[in-house]
Motif scaffolding. Structure first.
Motif, PDB file in Angstrom:
ATOM      1  N   GLN A  22       0.919  -1.193  -0.074  1.00 27.12           N
ATOM      2  CA  GLN A  22       0.008   0.022   0.010  1.00 27.12           C
ATOM      3  C   GLN A  22       0.763   1.237   0.231  1.00 27.12           C
ATOM      4  O   GLN A  22       0.749   2.329  -0.624  1.00 27.12           O
ATOM      5  N   SER A  23       2.103   1.208   0.735  1.00 30.27           N
ATOM      6  CA  SER A  23       2.954   2.501   0.745  1.00 30.27           C
ATOM      7  C   SER A  23       3.482   2.649  -0.604  1.00 30.27           C
ATOM      8  O   SER A  23       3.748   3.901  -1.045  1.00 30.27           O
ATOM      9  N   LEU A  24       3.890   1.659  -1.441  1.00 33.11           N
ATOM     10  CA  LEU A  24       4.217   1.756  -2.674  1.00 33.11           C
ATOM     11  C   LEU A  24       3.290   2.301  -3.697  1.00 33.11           C
ATOM     12  O   LEU A  24       3.572   3.148  -4.555  1.00 33.11           O
ATOM     13  N   HIS A  25       2.163   1.932  -3.617  1.00 33.17           N
ATOM     14  CA  HIS A  25       0.937   2.334  -4.414  1.00 33.17           C
ATOM     15  C   HIS A  25       0.745   3.874  -3.866  1.00 33.17           C
ATOM     16  O   HIS A  25       0.678   4.821  -4.683  1.00 33.17           O
ATOM     17  N   ASP A  26       0.795   4.055  -2.669  1.00 37.70           N
ATOM     18  CA  ASP A  26       0.745   5.476  -2.269  1.00 37.70           C
ATOM     19  C   ASP A  26       1.902   6.515  -2.747  1.00 37.70           C
ATOM     20  O   ASP A  26       1.732   7.527  -3.139  1.00 37.70           O
ATOM     21  N   GLU A  27       2.919   5.892  -2.869  1.00 37.29           N
ATOM     22  CA  GLU A  27       4.263   6.746  -3.219  1.00 37.29           C
ATOM     23  C   GLU A  27       4.056   6.799  -4.798  1.00 37.29           C
ATOM     24  O   GLU A  27       4.313   8.140  -5.165  1.00 37.29           O
TER      25      GLU A  27
END
Length: 151
Positions: A22-27
């Motif tokens: 999820q953090s990669l998608h957010d980034e």
């Protein structure tokens, strides 16, 4: 990717994989970025057996001093056990395709001067060496390359 030099960087994936993804998608979408971060597209290289053998990162812009002077648009890692199999070339090609999709006309890359394999990969992809100089940031001599991104 199994790489002892980057183990700490990927530790969040081991602690909570769903949150890490999820953090990669957010980034990538530019959401909840830490101070000094820019949107960044991450892509994993997965072999036929489903193992992650490498990763590529495309910073969608390089409008911070550190990114422009030391890091660049594109970074890629291939696990040491998977090197010399063409994954680096593929990782860079994937990043350049993403750069094209995002209408980035020129991509900046840095690599350490001693990394002959990475230098060859960048040059094979059309990288033009602009400079070789000592980097206080990396504590080594680095090569600065530009690649014209195919439209």
């Amino acid at each position: 990717a199994r790489d002892p030099h980057n183990t700490a960087f990927y530790a969040p994936a081991r602690a909570d994989f769903a949150a890490y993804v999820q953090s990669l998608h957010d980034e990538e979408a530019g959401r909840r970025l830490p101070e000094g971060f820019v949107p960044c597209t991450h892509r994993w290289l997965i072999d036929r057996d489903g193992a992650v053998v490498g990763v590529t990162r495309l910073r969608q812009r390089i409008d911070t001093p550190a990114l422009a002077a030391h890091i660049g648009h594109i970074g890629y890692d291939v696990a040491p056990s998977q090197r010399r199999r063409g994954y680096g070339h593929f990782a860079l090609a994937v990043a350049l395709a993403e750069a094209s999709r995002l209408h980035i006309p020129r991509a900046l890359l840095y690599t350490d001067e001693a990394n002959a394999a990475s230098r060859a990969t960048i040059e094979r992809a059309g990288g033009v060496l602009e400079a070789v100089a000592w980097s206080d940031f990396w504590q080594e001599r680095v090569c600065k390359y530009w690649i014209d991104v195919p439209g």
